[in-house]
Design an enzyme around this catalytic site. Structure first.
Site, PDB file in Angstrom:
ATOM      1  N   ASN A  35      -2.240  -6.304   4.179  1.00 49.19           N
ATOM      2  CA  ASN A  35      -3.031  -7.453   3.472  1.00 49.19           C
ATOM      3  C   ASN A  35      -2.328  -7.944   2.188  1.00 49.19           C
ATOM      4  O   ASN A  35      -2.298  -7.275   1.254  1.00 49.19           O
ATOM      5  CB  ASN A  35      -4.294  -6.993   3.396  1.00 49.19           C
ATOM      6  CG  ASN A  35      -5.095  -8.433   2.670  1.00 49.19           C
ATOM      7  OD1 ASN A  35      -4.493  -9.542   2.610  1.00 49.19           O
ATOM      8  ND2 ASN A  35      -6.331  -8.231   2.436  1.00 49.19           N
ATOM      9  N   LYS A  75      -2.560 -10.388   0.539  1.00 49.46           N
ATOM     10  CA  LYS A  75      -3.456 -11.219  -0.491  1.00 49.46           C
ATOM     11  C   LYS A  75      -2.647 -12.628  -0.919  1.00 49.46           C
ATOM     12  O   LYS A  75      -1.847 -13.049  -0.221  1.00 49.46           O
ATOM     13  CB  LYS A  75      -3.785 -10.416  -1.629  1.00 49.46           C
ATOM     14  CG  LYS A  75      -4.854  -9.086  -0.843  1.00 49.46           C
ATOM     15  CD  LYS A  75      -5.476  -8.388  -2.097  1.00 49.46           C
ATOM     16  CE  LYS A  75      -6.013  -7.148  -1.190  1.00 49.46           C
ATOM     17  NZ  LYS A  75      -6.963  -6.394  -1.957  1.00 49.46           N
ATOM     18  N   HIS A 128     -13.369 -10.075   4.092  1.00 46.77           N
ATOM     19  CA  HIS A 128     -12.799  -9.267   3.052  1.00 46.77           C
ATOM     20  C   HIS A 128     -13.812  -9.308   1.781  1.00 46.77           C
ATOM     21  O   HIS A 128     -14.486 -10.383   1.489  1.00 46.77           O
ATOM     22  CB  HIS A 128     -11.513  -9.746   2.649  1.00 46.77           C
ATOM     23  CG  HIS A 128     -10.910  -8.677   1.859  1.00 46.77           C
ATOM     24  ND1 HIS A 128     -10.977  -8.630   0.512  1.00 46.77           N
ATOM     25  CD2 HIS A 128      -9.827  -7.735   2.053  1.00 46.77           C
ATOM     26  CE1 HIS A 128     -10.327  -7.411  -0.131  1.00 46.77           C
ATOM     27  NE2 HIS A 128      -9.495  -7.200   1.142  1.00 46.77           N
ATOM     28  N   GLU A 155     -13.032  -9.798  -1.175  1.00 49.65           N
ATOM     29  CA  GLU A 155     -12.966 -10.518  -2.063  1.00 49.65           C
ATOM     30  C   GLU A 155     -13.395 -11.990  -1.641  1.00 49.65           C
ATOM     31  O   GLU A 155     -13.641 -12.770  -2.414  1.00 49.65           O
ATOM     32  CB  GLU A 155     -11.324 -10.779  -2.284  1.00 49.65           C
ATOM     33  CG  GLU A 155     -10.777  -9.637  -3.249  1.00 49.65           C
ATOM     34  CD  GLU A 155      -9.388  -8.871  -2.939  1.00 49.65           C
ATOM     35  OE1 GLU A 155      -8.619  -9.601  -2.192  1.00 49.65           O
ATOM     36  OE2 GLU A 155      -9.237  -7.804  -2.885  1.00 49.65           O
ATOM     37  N   GLU A 176     -13.909  -0.921   3.938  1.00 45.20           N
ATOM     38  CA  GLU A 176     -13.285  -1.357   2.433  1.00 45.20           C
ATOM     39  C   GLU A 176     -14.482  -0.895   1.595  1.00 45.20           C
ATOM     40  O   GLU A 176     -15.035  -1.844   1.102  1.00 45.20           O
ATOM     41  CB  GLU A 176     -12.705  -2.368   2.344  1.00 45.20           C
ATOM     42  CG  GLU A 176     -11.417  -2.570   3.168  1.00 45.20           C
ATOM     43  CD  GLU A 176     -10.353  -3.594   2.883  1.00 45.20           C
ATOM     44  OE1 GLU A 176      -9.209  -3.315   3.222  1.00 45.20           O
ATOM     45  OE2 GLU A 176     -10.601  -4.590   2.223  1.00 45.20           O
ATOM     46  N   GLY A 183      -8.046  -2.069  -4.976  1.00 45.50           N
ATOM     47  CA  GLY A 183      -6.973  -2.311  -6.177  1.00 45.50           C
ATOM     48  C   GLY A 183      -7.449  -1.576  -7.447  1.00 45.50           C
ATOM     49  O   GLY A 183      -6.889  -1.671  -8.352  1.00 45.50           O
ATOM     50  N   SER A 211      -6.888   1.272  -1.951  1.00 41.45           N
ATOM     51  CA  SER A 211      -5.958   2.427  -2.622  1.00 41.45           C
ATOM     52  C   SER A 211      -5.256   3.268  -1.711  1.00 41.45           C
ATOM     53  O   SER A 211      -5.201   4.248  -2.051  1.00 41.45           O
ATOM     54  CB  SER A 211      -6.691   2.855  -3.743  1.00 41.45           C
ATOM     55  OG  SER A 211      -7.037   2.013  -4.605  1.00 41.45           O
TER      56      SER A 211
HETATM   57  P1  13P Z   1      -5.532  -2.152  -2.141  1.00 39.77           P
HETATM   58  O1  13P Z   1      -4.835  -1.306  -1.278  1.00 39.77           O
HETATM   59  O2  13P Z   1      -4.635  -2.603  -3.335  1.00 39.77           O
HETATM   60  O3  13P Z   1      -6.697  -1.286  -2.986  1.00 39.77           O
HETATM   61  O4  13P Z   1      -6.436  -3.096  -1.416  1.00 39.77           O
HETATM   62  C1  13P Z   1      -7.153  -2.860  -0.411  1.00 39.77           C
HETATM   63  C2  13P Z   1      -7.651  -4.213   0.326  1.00 39.77           C
HETATM   64  O5  13P Z   1      -8.216  -4.947  -0.174  1.00 39.77           O
HETATM   65  C3  13P Z   1      -6.951  -4.391   1.771  1.00 39.77           C
HETATM   66  O6  13P Z   1      -7.356  -5.607   2.384  1.00 39.77           O
END
Ligand code: 13P
Length: 257
Positions: free
Chosen positions: A11, A13, A100, A102, A172, A178, A218
């Site tokens: 992903n 982003k 997601h 976010e 997640e 992150g 992560s």
């Molecule tokens: P990270 O791997 O940067 O923690 O992000 C995970 C994520 O949100 C994948 O959709």
């Protein structure tokens, strides 16, 4: 041992202009090896890089699917700024990430909205990767399973048993995204096993046994192997580490064993 094939998805982003995306996918394509045919690999670039990434993947003898990071539930019309599921199919997407954290927090998407998107994607054979996960507060208040169950039930409302073969779930935990703070394999496994059990209750055992449940938060080359060795962890939805071709493929390597 399960017969489920591991699924590693990047992903990206909101990272990657078309030219940056081109160099990232070139790094993945350039280091791709035949063994990766044994796993499902996908990348989800920003909308504006989808065509560029597709052009650099197709005809290269590699097997890397394309996904998007969101879509709108309506098919067309006066929805300024939105992208429909059918547009994504035309842009060569196989997958779309929906729900997601976010999107849920920053863009205030609720379970009803996410469910509309899931059904819109399925209606044009775009495969949803439905994200679920608890915040730190919810975990500390012992609400993890309640939250996961609500997000699953609402997100999958009116999704038929036959459409479930097109669904991937991504667990997640929000506190691990992150932050560099990965869920321990045990925490992740417990959540994944709970999700599988609830899918069995919502549908049946064969659907629950077949569904791919990815872990996201992560995931990196140095923790991927241990996470992916858990019986109910069938892959990863990778953020930060997917922005580096070598790290992304190192996670794919961990999925091969
Ligand atoms: P990270 O791997 O940067 O923690 O992000 C995970 C994520 O949100 C994948 O959709």
């Amino acid at each position: 041992m399960s017969a489920r094939r591991k699924f590693i998805c990047g992903n990206w982003k909101m990272n990657g202009t078309a030219s940056e995306a081109a160099s990232l996918i070139a790094g993945i394509v350039g280091n791709w090896k035949d063994a990766y045919r044994n796993v499902e690999l996908a990348v989800c670039p920003p909308f504006t890089a989808l065509l560029e990434v597709h052009a650099l993947v197709s005809g290269r003898g590699v097997q890397i699917a394309l996904g998007a990071q969101n879509c709108y539930h309506e098919t067309k019309g006066a929805f300024t700024g939105e992208i429909s599921a059918r547009m994504l199919v035309e842009a060569n997407c196989t997958y779309v990430i929906l729900g997601h954290s976010e999107r849920r927090t920053i863009f205030e998407e609720d379970d009803v909205t996410i469910n509309k998107k899931v059904r819109a994607a399925l209606s044009v054979s775009l495969k949803p990767i439905l994200c679920v996960g608890e915040t730190l507060d919810e975990r500390e208040l012992n609400q993890t399973y309640e939250v996961l169950l609500r997000q699953l039930k609402e997100g999958l409302r009116d999704v038929s048993a036959s459409d479930m073969k097109h669904i991937t779930i991504a667990y997640e935990p929000v506190w691990a995204i992150g932050t560099g703070r990965t869920a321990t394999p045990e925490i992740a496994q417990n959540a994944h096993s709970f999700i599988r059990m609830e899918i069995a209750k919502l549908y049946d055992d064969s659907i629950a046994n077949a569904i791919i449940i990815q872990y996201g938060g992560s995931m990196k080359p140095d923790n991927a192997k241990e996470l992916l060795a858990q019986p109910d962890i069938d892959g990863g939805l990778i953020g930060g580490a997917a922005l580096d071709a070598k790290q992304f493929l190192a996670i794919a390597d961990a999925a091969l064993n």
